[in-house]
Write a protein that holds these residues in place. Structure first.
Motif, PDB file in Angstrom:
ATOM      1  N   LEU A 195      46.646  70.647  34.206  1.00 38.02           N
ATOM      2  CA  LEU A 195      45.565  70.763  33.228  1.00 38.02           C
ATOM      3  C   LEU A 195      46.083  70.686  31.795  1.00 38.02           C
ATOM      4  O   LEU A 195      45.435  70.111  30.928  1.00 38.02           O
ATOM      5  CB  LEU A 195      44.813  72.074  33.442  1.00 38.02           C
ATOM      6  CG  LEU A 195      44.024  72.138  34.754  1.00 38.02           C
ATOM      7  CD1 LEU A 195      43.525  73.545  35.015  1.00 38.02           C
ATOM      8  CD2 LEU A 195      42.860  71.152  34.748  1.00 38.02           C
ATOM      9  N   ASN A 241      39.416  70.876  45.641  1.00 40.96           N
ATOM     10  CA  ASN A 241      39.309  70.605  44.213  1.00 40.96           C
ATOM     11  C   ASN A 241      39.993  71.727  43.434  1.00 40.96           C
ATOM     12  O   ASN A 241      39.350  72.664  42.978  1.00 40.96           O
ATOM     13  CB  ASN A 241      37.829  70.504  43.844  1.00 40.96           C
ATOM     14  CG  ASN A 241      37.649  70.004  42.429  1.00 40.96           C
ATOM     15  OD1 ASN A 241      38.386  69.115  41.981  1.00 40.96           O
ATOM     16  ND2 ASN A 241      36.698  70.576  41.712  1.00 40.96           N
ATOM     17  N   HIS A 270      36.194  67.807  37.646  1.00 43.98           N
ATOM     18  CA  HIS A 270      37.296  68.281  36.812  1.00 43.98           C
ATOM     19  C   HIS A 270      36.863  69.457  35.935  1.00 43.98           C
ATOM     20  O   HIS A 270      35.783  69.429  35.351  1.00 43.98           O
ATOM     21  CB  HIS A 270      37.830  67.146  35.933  1.00 43.98           C
ATOM     22  CG  HIS A 270      39.212  67.413  35.426  1.00 43.98           C
ATOM     23  ND1 HIS A 270      39.449  68.169  34.313  1.00 43.98           N
ATOM     24  CD2 HIS A 270      40.430  67.047  35.913  1.00 43.98           C
ATOM     25  CE1 HIS A 270      40.757  68.260  34.116  1.00 43.98           C
ATOM     26  NE2 HIS A 270      41.375  67.576  35.079  1.00 43.98           N
ATOM     27  N   TYR A 319      43.566  72.775  40.754  1.00 43.29           N
ATOM     28  CA  TYR A 319      44.501  72.213  39.772  1.00 43.29           C
ATOM     29  C   TYR A 319      45.564  73.237  39.423  1.00 43.29           C
ATOM     30  O   TYR A 319      45.288  74.437  39.376  1.00 43.29           O
ATOM     31  CB  TYR A 319      43.742  71.820  38.494  1.00 43.29           C
ATOM     32  CG  TYR A 319      42.623  70.841  38.800  1.00 43.29           C
ATOM     33  CD1 TYR A 319      42.820  69.468  38.669  1.00 43.29           C
ATOM     34  CD2 TYR A 319      41.387  71.293  39.266  1.00 43.29           C
ATOM     35  CE1 TYR A 319      41.812  68.567  38.988  1.00 43.29           C
ATOM     36  CE2 TYR A 319      40.368  70.408  39.585  1.00 43.29           C
ATOM     37  CZ  TYR A 319      40.586  69.040  39.453  1.00 43.29           C
ATOM     38  OH  TYR A 319      39.596  68.147  39.767  1.00 43.29           O
TER      39      TYR A 319
END
Lengths: 622, 377
Positions: free
Chosen positions: B29, B22, B285, B24
């Motif tokens: 983003l 997980n 997220h 990013y």
């Protein structure tokens, strides 16, 4: 209007045979029989336009989906002829459209005086249609050739009119042209049926004789038997008797289908309708049998009664062993409606408890399997289909083998296998490919004729076993789908056959045993062993896979022992994910079948028992 | 009761082709964003989450994982540590680990990380071969690893680990051998070596699916495990978990905690937590995580309460992987019988069996999952 209101039309039980015309439609799958029938129901106004639906007469989902008729029906259509203005009753007897049901077809034909030969004029006649046409001609039926789908841009009515004319010995211009879709020509066809087909002839005063041409199980009514009265009269209060069994039944109801059931007082000479006796099993009311009355019985049965004889056998097993009782129930239920289906319990070391089932042919087998799965929500494994062998061993003893695993081990002096006469129709450009295929399949060429300039009829005798093993799929793929096939059993011949066993770590896997021609044993062995090597996961130990004839090994492969079965890490403490994966793997392990110490996934059985063509078909369905 | 802590840093400069964690990239983003701008305020959220945690005893271990924790300012990570220390206190010898990308550290940064109390560092080395790193889609230059480890050493880190990956498409046995030798030439105390797992939905996953990349034979990967284990052992690193080796006393205690089923709290988006048979996980997220905490709500997305059977399954599947193994007395006689073939085949240690413990041998470690299935059937 040529249609007649039902209440004013000649009534069942009181219709003069002179006013009756009994006919069937002979057509290949997809040649538009159901659409033409729909159109006839509409034009004769027996179905209100509001209640009309496509393929009105096809009852089962499978029939609608596959566009084939499994069971026949008979519909009474009142019609005022446009030619003489007289009132007539047309009985349209629907016939099953497949090679497996030839006997049923022959009984439907025996109930008629005439046949509409319906041919798609974009495709021409197909082998099955030709076979049924010959059957109709043997029964001395009046044939009305009809070209359907004249509205199609690809229609070639001239070409196929000539083909039909040649086949039945008429003039090309005698072929009617219709479109079931638009309705064009259908009224003319109805008038020609009245004009060309002779009325039924029978002795109204003789003891009753009625031919059973179909028998259907209905959950609410029990068995509904479709009959054609030849002589005499059947009335509601009669007690009837079956010729083959001598069993007596009360007649609870008599009627006609128009196209919904309409109760009547009885059925007279030449009439077609149904009777209900409260019998719960179609085997007590068999197609081809003769019904007479108990009080005034006829002395002679109508000709042509035969017991259905299974030609193809396969083992059916529930994927989940716990479903075995459910499978038994489903088979029992299905047999109520399918007198040709036979089965008996069998146990396979590899697949557990199941049934060895006998079928009329491959389509019959597919339909039964599909109905079992669909109607009883079962998941099934079926073993590769095989034919019936007669084995003479130890010089004198003889046995019938319907399951390769029962094949005797001792010295075998002779094996006999069923032989069929196959007729293949195809465009002439494929002659070479077809002959090559038939040659590979141990066929003997019996003859070849040109139906038209570019279409041929090829006749072969072949062992049925060769046809059972993906012959049709091969034929279709080698002829780009253009060839059609029909076959009929003509007896048995001695064959140089052997049983090939497949052994996993020395254990014989009964489900994979096959009886094959000696020249093909090696190829079968190599095919199965390499297939299994791909399908069976690696075990804790090395697993040899062997193909053997008796004690002689003819092919071998081996699955190496597994060395690595561990996940490297757990992601950031996501233990749940690992546990769920384990639970999934455990489920998979439960579905494994044990062959000795070897764990074999069910998928491996299914895949190994399936031909590549089956896999493609399954894909196409999705 | 005490809690260990996992702190998730969900940012990477670039996503590696095999990774499905997980994490990013700044661009994912916010278009055109950089690390500093997209991670701004993130530490405050972590501190918010710490505030939601009920009281418990001094913390035994903390682990900063990712993503790439070394992308964060050491000072910011220090704020998280202070907050944890203020609230719970640190147990004696509290182990505090950070995962590091050899490319995103400098001597100064490493010194700063050490000064805020981090005492263990684990470098993502993966391979010493540039062609293997290329397939893995890693950005670092293999030579940077030695440099980074030297810096870590001089910055004062006594516990240094490297992560290795074997079984990458295109990696030969010789490639792997040289990776292991290179790792062992470094001043490290701990090694993790993981067989590459191709996950669906990753770049590598689709390359394999399309047939552009062919996974090596499982037997070859098994061979590589054996090579590594032998070499590690000769160099004084003993296995203490299927994929982990350490010099005596340098085992990662945080890691062992996972296998022993201790309680821990995962901070950050997508982090997993465990307390006494209850497992839960946060929204994935970073934006949802922020929204939840700014509303003063728990960032928890889902949870499960383990049944006794599930607890037992987890105990077996976790404990079998560690050097202490499973006590035979905790298994019923049927389970024991089902293990006998593995014992006979040399996958379980005979010596330890006599002592009452189920402990995997070298070949058994490669079959751990199969043995677990056999026990739990």
């Amino acid at each position: 209007m040529p249609a007649i209101e039902l209440s004013k039309a000649p009534q069942p039980s009181a219709t003069n045979p002179e006013q009756i015309r009994n006919f069937c439609i002979i057509a290949h799958i997809d040649h538009g029989k159901s659409t033409l029938a729909d159109r006839m129901l509409g034009i004769t106004e027996v179905v209100d336009p509001r209640n009309m639906r496509a393929q009105y007469l096809d009852r089962m989902d499978i029939e609608r989906e596959r566009g084939i008729t499994i069971k026949s029906q008979a519909v009474r259509l009142p019609w005022r002829s446009g030619l003489d203005g007289q009132e007539y009753i047309l009985n349209m007897i629907d016939t099953p459209g497949h090679v497996d049901f030839t006997y049923e077809v022959s009984r439907s034909l025996a109930a008629c005086e005439g046949a509409v030969l319906l041919v798609d004029c974009a495709q021409g006649i197909e082998a099955q249609t030709l076979a049924n046409l010959y059957l109709a001609m043997e029964n001395n039926l009046t044939i009305i050739p009809v070209l359907n789908k004249i509205d199609l841009p690809a229609a070639q009515p001239e070409k196929f009119a000539e083909e039909l004319a040649k086949l039945i010995g008429c003039q090309p211009e005698d072929c009617l042209r219709v479109s079931g879709k638009t309705g064009a020509g259908v009224e003319v066809l109805l008038d020609q049926i009245v004009k060309q087909i002779p009325p039924p002839i029978g002795d109204a005063n003789a003891p009753a004789r009625a031919l059973i041409f179909d028998s259907v199980y209905d959950t609410y009514r029990g068995v509904v038997t479709y009959v054609r009265v030849i002589d005499g009269h059947l009335s509601t209060r009669d007690q009837i008797q079956m010729f083959s069994t001598g069993v007596r039944h009360e007649m609870l109801e008599v009627g006609v289908i128009s196209p919904e059931p309409v109760v009547s007082k009885g059925l007279g000479v030449g009439e077609v309708g149904y009777v209900i006796t409260g019998v719960k099993d179609v085997r007590q009311s068999r197609v081809g049998d003769t019904i007479t009355t108990y009080n005034n019985p006829a002395t002679k049965a109508l000709a042509g009664y035969k017991d259905p004889k299974p030609m193809v056998f396969s083992g059916l097993y529930p994927l989940d062993g716990a479903d075995y009782p459910l499978l038994r129930e489903a088979l029992d239920k299905l047999q109520l409606n399918d007198a040709a289906l036979v089965y008996e319990p069998e146990t396979s070391a590899a697949l557990g408890f199941g049934f060895r089932c006998g079928f009329l042919g491959l389509l019959h087998m597919e339909i039964v399997r599909e109905r079992l799965e669909r109607e009883s929500n079962l998941s099934l494994i079926s073993t590769a289909p095989n034919v019936v062998y007669r084995v003479v061993h130890d010089d004198t003893k003889e046995m019938i083998v319907t399951n390769p695993s029962e094949y005797p081990d001792g010295k075998i002096s002779a094996v006999f296998e069923p032989i069929v006469r196959a007729t293949i129709l195809a465009p002439s450009e494929f002659i070479g490919a077809i002959m090559e295929l038939c040659q590979q399949r141990r066929g003997t060429l019996k003859g070849m004729d040109y139906l038209s300039e570019d279409r041929v009829e090829i006749r072969y005798t072949l062992p049925l076993a060769e046809i059972v093993f993906d012959f049709f799929d091969q034929l279709k793929s080698k002829t780009r789908g253009y060839a059609s096939l029909d076959y009929e059993p003509i007896g048995e011949e001695e064959g140089d056959l052997v049983k090939v066993d497949i052994l996993l770590q020395g254990e014989n896997v009964d489900a994979f045993s096959a009886i094959v021609h000696r020249d093909k044993a090696y190829a079968y062995g190599v095919m199965m062993t390499s297939k299994l090597r791909e399908l069976i996961p690696r075990q804790q130990f090395e697993v040899p896979i062997q193909a053997a004839i008796g004690s002689r090994i003819i092919a071998r492969e081996s699955i190496r022992a597994i060395r690595k079965d561990v996940l490297a890490k757990c992601y950031g403490g996501d233990i749940s994910r690992k546990r769920k994966l384990l639970e999934k793997q455990k489920e998979g392990k439960k579905r494994m079948k044990m062959v000795g110490r070897v764990e074999v996934p069910q998928e491996a059985f299914i895949a190994a028992l399936t031909t590549d063509a089956d896999v493609d078909k399954a894909k196409a369905k999705k | 009761m005490t809690l260990s802590f996992y702190v998730h840093i969900p940012y990477c400069v670039k996503r590696c082709g095999y990774c499905d964690f997980n994490t990013y990239t700044p661009n994912e983003l916010r278009a055109g964003g950089d690390i500093a701008s997209v991670s701004e305020g993130y530490v405050d959220l972590l501190i918010e989450e710490v505030n939601l945690i009920p009281e418990s005893g001094p913390i035994p271990t903390i682990f900063f994982g990712g993503g790439t924790p070394t992308l964060m300012e050491p000072m910011d990570l220090g704020r998280v540590l202070s907050q944890l220390e203020n609230k719970f206190g640190f147990a004696d010898g509290c182990e505090i680990t950070i995962e590091a990308n050899p490319d995103s550290v400098t001597l100064e940064k490493l010194e700063a990380l050490h000064s805020i109390g981090i005492n263990r560092i684990s470098f993502g080395m993966q391979s010493a071969n540039s062609h293997v790193l290329k397939v893995l889609d890693r950005t670092h230059n293999p030579e940077n690893v030695a440099k980074a480890i030297d810096w870590a050493k001089s910055a004062g880190f006594a516990e240094i680990s490297v992560d290795l990956i074997y079984g990458t498409p295109g990696e030969s046995v010789e490639d792997w051998s040289s990776t292991v030798d290179t790792a062992l030439s470094l001043p490290i105390t701990h090694i993790s070596a993981y067989a590459l797992i191709v996950e669906e939905g990753t770049k590598l996953g689709s390359q394999v699916k399309r047939g552009e990349v062919v996974m090596p034979d499982d037997d070859l990967t098994a061979d590589k495990y054996l090579i590594a284990d032998e070499k590690f052992h000769s160099a004084g690193f003993d296995w203490y978990e299927v994929s982990n080796w350490a010099k005596p006393g340098s085992e990662c205690r945080h890691n062992i905690g996972y296998w022993k089923g201790v309680n821990w709290w995962g901070l950050g988006p997508g982090a997993h937590s465990h307390m006494d048979g209850r497992r839960w996980w946060n929204v994935k997220h970073p934006n949802s995580y922020r929204d939840r905490l700014q509303e003063g709500e728990s960032p928890m997305l889902g949870e499960e309460f383990l049944t006794d059977t599930e607890k037992e399954s987890e105990r077996i599947l976790l404990e079998i992987r560690i050097r202490d193994g499973i006590g035979i007395s905790s298994l019923d006689s049927e389970q024991r019988s089902r293990l006998l073939p593995f014992l006979a085949a040399g996958h379980l240690s005979n010596e330890w069996w006599q002592e009452g413990r189920v402990i995997l041998t070298q070949s058994g470690r490669l079959l751990a999952d199969q043995i677990v299935r056999e026990i739990l059937l």
